[in-house]
Write a protein that holds these residues in place. Structure first.
Motif, short mmCIF file in Angstrom:
data_model
loop_
_atom_site.label_atom_id
_atom_site.label_comp_id
_atom_site.label_asym_id
_atom_site.label_seq_id
_atom_site.Cartn_x
_atom_site.Cartn_y
_atom_site.Cartn_z
N UNK A 46 -25.03 -1.03 18.86
CA UNK A 46 -26.28 -0.91 18.12
C UNK A 46 -26.14 -1.31 16.65
N UNK A 47 -25.09 -2.02 16.33
CA UNK A 47 -24.88 -2.44 14.94
C UNK A 47 -24.24 -1.39 14.07
N UNK A 48 -23.91 -0.24 14.63
CA UNK A 48 -23.32 0.85 13.85
C UNK A 48 -21.79 0.72 13.80
N UNK A 49 -21.16 1.67 13.10
CA UNK A 49 -19.71 1.69 13.05
C UNK A 49 -19.10 1.90 14.44
N UNK A 50 -19.88 2.55 15.34
CA UNK A 50 -19.39 2.73 16.70
C UNK A 50 -19.32 1.40 17.46
N UNK A 51 -20.19 0.46 17.10
CA UNK A 51 -20.08 -0.87 17.71
C UNK A 51 -18.82 -1.57 17.22
N UNK A 52 -18.49 -1.40 15.94
CA UNK A 52 -17.28 -2.02 15.44
C UNK A 52 -16.03 -1.50 16.17
N UNK A 53 -16.09 -0.25 16.64
CA UNK A 53 -14.95 0.30 17.38
C UNK A 53 -14.64 -0.49 18.65
N UNK A 54 -15.64 -1.19 19.16
CA UNK A 54 -15.40 -2.04 20.33
C UNK A 54 -14.41 -3.16 20.00
N UNK A 55 -14.43 -3.60 18.75
CA UNK A 55 -13.60 -4.74 18.33
C UNK A 55 -12.11 -4.48 18.52
N UNK A 56 -11.52 -3.46 17.93
CA UNK A 56 -10.08 -3.25 18.12
C UNK A 56 -9.70 -2.94 19.56
N UNK A 57 -10.57 -2.22 20.27
CA UNK A 57 -10.25 -1.91 21.67
C UNK A 57 -10.17 -3.20 22.49
N UNK A 58 -11.12 -4.10 22.29
CA UNK A 58 -11.12 -5.36 23.03
C UNK A 58 -9.93 -6.23 22.66
N UNK A 59 -9.57 -6.25 21.39
CA UNK A 59 -8.46 -7.10 20.97
C UNK A 59 -7.12 -6.59 21.52
N UNK A 60 -6.92 -5.29 21.51
CA UNK A 60 -5.69 -4.74 22.08
C UNK A 60 -5.65 -4.96 23.58
N UNK A 61 -6.77 -4.73 24.26
CA UNK A 61 -6.82 -4.92 25.71
C UNK A 61 -6.68 -6.39 26.09
N UNK A 62 -7.43 -7.27 25.41
CA UNK A 62 -7.46 -8.66 25.80
C UNK A 62 -6.32 -9.49 25.25
N UNK A 63 -6.22 -9.56 23.92
CA UNK A 63 -5.29 -10.49 23.29
C UNK A 63 -3.88 -9.96 23.14
N UNK A 64 -3.65 -8.71 23.53
CA UNK A 64 -2.28 -8.20 23.55
C UNK A 64 -1.86 -7.87 24.99
N UNK A 65 -2.52 -6.89 25.61
CA UNK A 65 -2.07 -6.42 26.92
C UNK A 65 -2.26 -7.48 28.02
N UNK A 66 -3.50 -7.95 28.21
CA UNK A 66 -3.73 -8.94 29.26
C UNK A 66 -3.02 -10.25 28.96
N UNK A 67 -3.00 -10.63 27.69
CA UNK A 67 -2.31 -11.86 27.33
C UNK A 67 -0.81 -11.73 27.59
N UNK A 68 -0.24 -10.59 27.25
CA UNK A 68 1.18 -10.37 27.55
C UNK A 68 1.46 -10.42 29.03
N UNK A 109 -21.33 -8.66 14.51
CA UNK A 109 -22.63 -8.00 14.58
C UNK A 109 -22.66 -6.79 13.66
N UNK A 110 -21.59 -6.01 13.64
CA UNK A 110 -21.52 -4.86 12.75
C UNK A 110 -21.56 -5.30 11.28
N UNK A 111 -20.79 -6.32 10.94
CA UNK A 111 -20.78 -6.80 9.55
C UNK A 111 -22.17 -7.29 9.13
N UNK A 112 -22.85 -7.96 10.04
CA UNK A 112 -24.21 -8.44 9.71
C UNK A 112 -25.17 -7.27 9.52
N UNK A 113 -25.10 -6.26 10.39
CA UNK A 113 -26.00 -5.11 10.29
C UNK A 113 -25.73 -4.30 9.03
N UNK A 114 -24.45 -4.19 8.65
CA UNK A 114 -24.07 -3.39 7.48
C UNK A 114 -24.05 -4.20 6.18
N UNK A 115 -24.45 -5.46 6.27
CA UNK A 115 -24.47 -6.34 5.09
C UNK A 115 -23.07 -6.46 4.45
#
Length: 253
Positions: A46-68, A109-115
């Protein structure tokens, strides 16, 4: 053991290293989820800080664990056909790519919503460079190996580069995560971070586990004893295809 080839003795340890890598990788994903879910308010879109939390979770899951794991498949699936392993390798990369895109969209999206300005930090520069190179590596891998359009000589020339950049990108992914963890901690708990608060300690442990995961995967991939054995039938087909594609007459068996 006496009389046992050194490579056979070394190969017996491969399952332990693979299990260790998976335990470390799952632990990284779980701790990331607990950290952001428990200490940073959970997840939303929803553009909040909770949406930004999706970012690190996805990067650790995708670009570290699955990539490894994609990097490890040629060591784990040693006796399956090379074509099958290539497809699994490409699919894991594609899953990591899709999850990474979701993570990038969440951050922008979070950066855009939070200016908040985009792409100003060292973390964002390193992370974007890693993602772009990862995408190019995936495209080149498809073109050279899964749907090969290049000559045998060109594939042979590119293969060492593909392996080298695969490990380099894993190291870059882990390094970008470490920068991101530090940045998030300084933004959120700068005043208490030096007091060894629980959130800071948990995030530090996450960073160490990410490094350990990268080290174990790198060791397994670079250890000569763990290299996938050549398949005589596949090698014969490869040589036959090479001679036909280059206009040469196959030699007699």
């Amino acid at each position: 053991m006496e009389g046992m080839p050194l490579s056979m003795g070394g190969l017996r340890t491969l399952p332990w290293y693979v299990v260790c890598s998976q335990v470390l990788g799952v632990a990284c994903v779980v701790i990331t989820g607990v950290w952001l879910g428990h200490y940073r308010g959970g997840y939303a879109w929803d553009g909040s800080a909770q949406e930004f939390n999706v970012h690190p979770l996805c990067m650790v899951l995708g670009l570290v664990f699955l990539y490894g794991d994609a990097v490890l498949v040629y060591r784990v699936f040693r006796n399956e056909t090379k074509r099958s392993v290539k497809i699994l390798h490409a699919l894991l990369h594609m899953m990591a790519l899709i999850i990474g895109i979701v993570g990038l969209v969440a951050a922008f999206d979070f950066h855009s919503s939070a200016k908040i300005p985009h792409m100003y930090s060292l973390h964002s520069w390193c992370g974007m460079l890693t993602f772009v190179l990862f995408f190019l590596q995936w495209l080149l891998g498809l073109g050279f190996f899964l749907f090969p359009w290049a000559s045998a000589q060109l594939r042979s020339w590119y293969l060492p580069l593909h392996v080298f950049f695969g490990l380099l990108l894993l190291a870059m992914s882990v390094g970008s995560c470490l920068l991101g963890i530090t940045e998030k901690l300084l933004f959120n708990i700068m005043s208490t971070y030096s007091k060894f608060v629980a959130e800071g300690v948990l995030a530090n442990i996450l960073g160490l586990l990410l490094v350990c995961f990268g080290v174990v995967v790198g060791y397994v991939v670079t250890k000569e004893d763990f290299r996938r054995p050549p398949n005589p039938e596949e090698e014969a087909l490869s040589v036959h295809f090479k001679t036909l594609s280059e206009g040469e007459i196959p030699s007699s068996p």
